[in-house]
Design a protein around this motif. Sequence first.
Motif, PDB file in Angstrom:
ATOM      1  N   ALA A 180      59.184   6.688  36.460  1.00  0.00           N
ATOM      2  CA  ALA A 180      59.871   6.921  37.733  1.00  0.00           C
ATOM      3  C   ALA A 180      58.834   7.202  38.805  1.00  0.00           C
ATOM      4  O   ALA A 180      57.828   7.863  38.533  1.00  0.00           O
ATOM      5  CB  ALA A 180      60.826   8.101  37.612  1.00  0.00           C
ATOM      6  N   SER A 181      59.069   6.685  40.004  1.00  0.00           N
ATOM      7  CA  SER A 181      58.120   6.961  41.079  1.00  0.00           C
ATOM      8  C   SER A 181      58.834   7.563  42.280  1.00  0.00           C
ATOM      9  O   SER A 181      60.034   7.354  42.484  1.00  0.00           O
ATOM     10  CB  SER A 181      57.347   5.714  41.474  1.00  0.00           C
ATOM     11  N   SER A 182      58.088   8.327  43.036  1.00  0.00           N
ATOM     12  CA  SER A 182      58.614   8.966  44.236  1.00  0.00           C
ATOM     13  C   SER A 182      57.446   9.277  45.148  1.00  0.00           C
ATOM     14  O   SER A 182      56.288   9.028  44.806  1.00  0.00           O
ATOM     15  CB  SER A 182      59.384  10.242  43.877  1.00  0.00           C
ATOM     16  N   VAL A 211      54.162   9.699  39.997  1.00  0.00           N
ATOM     17  CA  VAL A 211      54.736   8.995  38.854  1.00  0.00           C
ATOM     18  C   VAL A 211      55.146  10.005  37.788  1.00  0.00           C
ATOM     19  O   VAL A 211      54.379  10.906  37.452  1.00  0.00           O
ATOM     20  CB  VAL A 211      53.721   7.995  38.252  1.00  0.00           C
ATOM     21  N   SER A 212      56.359   9.839  37.285  1.00  0.00           N
ATOM     22  CA  SER A 212      56.856  10.672  36.190  1.00  0.00           C
ATOM     23  C   SER A 212      57.232   9.787  35.016  1.00  0.00           C
ATOM     24  O   SER A 212      57.622   8.635  35.206  1.00  0.00           O
ATOM     25  CB  SER A 212      58.084  11.478  36.629  1.00  0.00           C
ATOM     26  N   TRP A 213      57.148  10.339  33.836  1.00  0.00           N
ATOM     27  CA  TRP A 213      57.530   9.624  32.617  1.00  0.00           C
ATOM     28  C   TRP A 213      58.654  10.379  31.922  1.00  0.00           C
ATOM     29  O   TRP A 213      58.651  11.614  31.857  1.00  0.00           O
ATOM     30  CB  TRP A 213      56.336   9.500  31.673  1.00  0.00           C
ATOM     31  N   TYR A 214      59.604   9.605  31.392  1.00  0.00           N
ATOM     32  CA  TYR A 214      60.738  10.164  30.669  1.00  0.00           C
ATOM     33  C   TYR A 214      60.907   9.421  29.344  1.00  0.00           C
ATOM     34  O   TYR A 214      60.625   8.231  29.251  1.00  0.00           O
ATOM     35  CB  TYR A 214      62.037  10.002  31.481  1.00  0.00           C
ATOM     36  N   GLN A 215      61.389  10.152  28.349  1.00  0.00           N
ATOM     37  CA  GLN A 215      61.736   9.556  27.064  1.00  0.00           C
ATOM     38  C   GLN A 215      63.251   9.579  26.922  1.00  0.00           C
ATOM     39  O   GLN A 215      63.882  10.614  27.128  1.00  0.00           O
ATOM     40  CB  GLN A 215      61.123  10.353  25.914  1.00  0.00           C
ATOM     41  N   PRO A 263      53.985   2.044  40.315  1.00  0.00           N
ATOM     42  CA  PRO A 263      55.058   2.655  41.110  1.00  0.00           C
ATOM     43  C   PRO A 263      55.528   1.732  42.230  1.00  0.00           C
ATOM     44  O   PRO A 263      54.884   0.728  42.544  1.00  0.00           O
ATOM     45  CB  PRO A 263      54.397   3.900  41.689  1.00  0.00           C
ATOM     46  N   LYS A 264      56.628   2.097  42.806  1.00  0.00           N
ATOM     47  CA  LYS A 264      57.141   1.382  43.982  1.00  0.00           C
ATOM     48  C   LYS A 264      56.109   1.501  45.096  1.00  0.00           C
ATOM     49  O   LYS A 264      55.426   2.531  45.237  1.00  0.00           O
ATOM     50  CB  LYS A 264      58.459   2.023  44.408  1.00  0.00           C
ATOM     51  N   SER A 265      56.002   0.441  45.886  1.00  0.00           N
ATOM     52  CA  SER A 265      55.044   0.413  46.974  1.00  0.00           C
ATOM     53  C   SER A 265      55.218   1.623  47.884  1.00  0.00           C
ATOM     54  O   SER A 265      56.334   1.941  48.315  1.00  0.00           O
ATOM     55  CB  SER A 265      55.233  -0.882  47.779  1.00  0.00           C
ATOM     56  N   HIS A 288      47.735   9.313  32.324  1.00  0.00           N
ATOM     57  CA  HIS A 288      46.659   9.136  33.283  1.00  0.00           C
ATOM     58  C   HIS A 288      47.247   8.492  34.524  1.00  0.00           C
ATOM     59  O   HIS A 288      48.180   7.692  34.433  1.00  0.00           O
ATOM     60  CB  HIS A 288      45.576   8.224  32.683  1.00  0.00           C
ATOM     61  N   GLN A 289      46.690   8.860  35.679  1.00  0.00           N
ATOM     62  CA  GLN A 289      47.054   8.160  36.907  1.00  0.00           C
ATOM     63  C   GLN A 289      45.781   7.639  37.547  1.00  0.00           C
ATOM     64  O   GLN A 289      44.770   8.358  37.624  1.00  0.00           O
ATOM     65  CB  GLN A 289      47.795   9.069  37.879  1.00  0.00           C
ATOM     66  N   PHE A 290      45.828   6.430  38.007  1.00  0.00           N
ATOM     67  CA  PHE A 290      44.668   5.761  38.598  1.00  0.00           C
ATOM     68  C   PHE A 290      44.697   5.912  40.117  1.00  0.00           C
ATOM     69  O   PHE A 290      45.732   6.241  40.700  1.00  0.00           O
ATOM     70  CB  PHE A 290      44.664   4.297  38.173  1.00  0.00           C
ATOM     71  N   PRO A 291      43.556   5.623  40.768  1.00  0.00           N
ATOM     72  CA  PRO A 291      43.511   5.763  42.240  1.00  0.00           C
ATOM     73  C   PRO A 291      44.543   4.923  42.977  1.00  0.00           C
ATOM     74  O   PRO A 291      44.932   5.257  44.095  1.00  0.00           O
ATOM     75  CB  PRO A 291      42.081   5.320  42.586  1.00  0.00           C
ATOM     76  N   ASN A 292      44.998   3.826  42.356  1.00  0.00           N
ATOM     77  CA  ASN A 292      46.020   2.991  43.021  1.00  0.00           C
ATOM     78  C   ASN A 292      47.429   3.495  42.706  1.00  0.00           C
ATOM     79  O   ASN A 292      48.407   2.798  42.996  1.00  0.00           O
ATOM     80  CB  ASN A 292      45.871   1.528  42.612  1.00  0.00           C
ATOM     81  N   TYR A 293      47.539   4.683  42.123  1.00  0.00           N
ATOM     82  CA  TYR A 293      48.789   5.379  41.784  1.00  0.00           C
ATOM     83  C   TYR A 293      49.467   4.866  40.520  1.00  0.00           C
ATOM     84  O   TYR A 293      50.432   5.476  40.068  1.00  0.00           O
ATOM     85  CB  TYR A 293      49.804   5.362  42.944  1.00  0.00           C
TER      86      TYR A 293
END
Lengths: 115, 109
Positions: free
Chosen positions: A92-94, A32-36, A25-27, A67-72
């Motif tokens: 996508a990140s937010s 985090v979202s995923w789209y198709q 994701p962006k710093s 999955h999402q990791f501790p570092n996002y």
Amino acid sequence: DAGVTQSPTHLIKTRGQQVTLRCSPKSGHDTVSWYQQALGQGPQFIFQYYEEEERQRGNFPDRFSGHQFPNYSSELNVNALLLGDSALYLCASSLQGLGTGNTIYFGEGSWLTVV
Amino acid sequence: AQRVTQPEKLLSVFKGAPVELKCNYSYSGSPELFWYVQYSRQRLQLLLRHISRESIKGFTADLNKGETSFHLKKPFAQEEDSAMYYCALTGSNTGKLIFGQGTTLQVKP
């Protein structure tokens, strides 16, 4: 800031195989979202991760997991690939989702072709 | 049902002509509406959102709750406006964007 980064950019898989797509994701972003996005269509929401848990899910079968990791950072896994899974997969990140005036940023996507 | 409809797949105009990209939505509740743009070989990026009521690159969009529309307008199109435009919505705190199918805007010289 490189923004949202995704890998790989392109890949080709055979029906029945499994694929893993990756997203950073962006710093400063924690969601985090995923789209198709199929050819000629708008992006469709797959799921969203926040605090390492799936928070929202769209109308996609269980073959799609994440999955999402501790570092996002996040991964999207698709099992038992079908020809219809061929698409552009967008990350996508937010910051803590929408509704708070935060902007969603998109990556360039991973092109998946299933043959 | 939650849905965003963009009735035109392609809109072709000449430079300097007015542009209106149509967007209608269906949502039970109070959605937040957005326009995203994707220029050739670039990533999807936010153009504007209805809550900010600002004008970006000369584009404006007004939310009409009565007609459930959020049309994107620009009085004088420029060649660099040629791109794919997506209308999208989200419900409060759902964290999920629902997109329309997109409209390709082609601005001819």
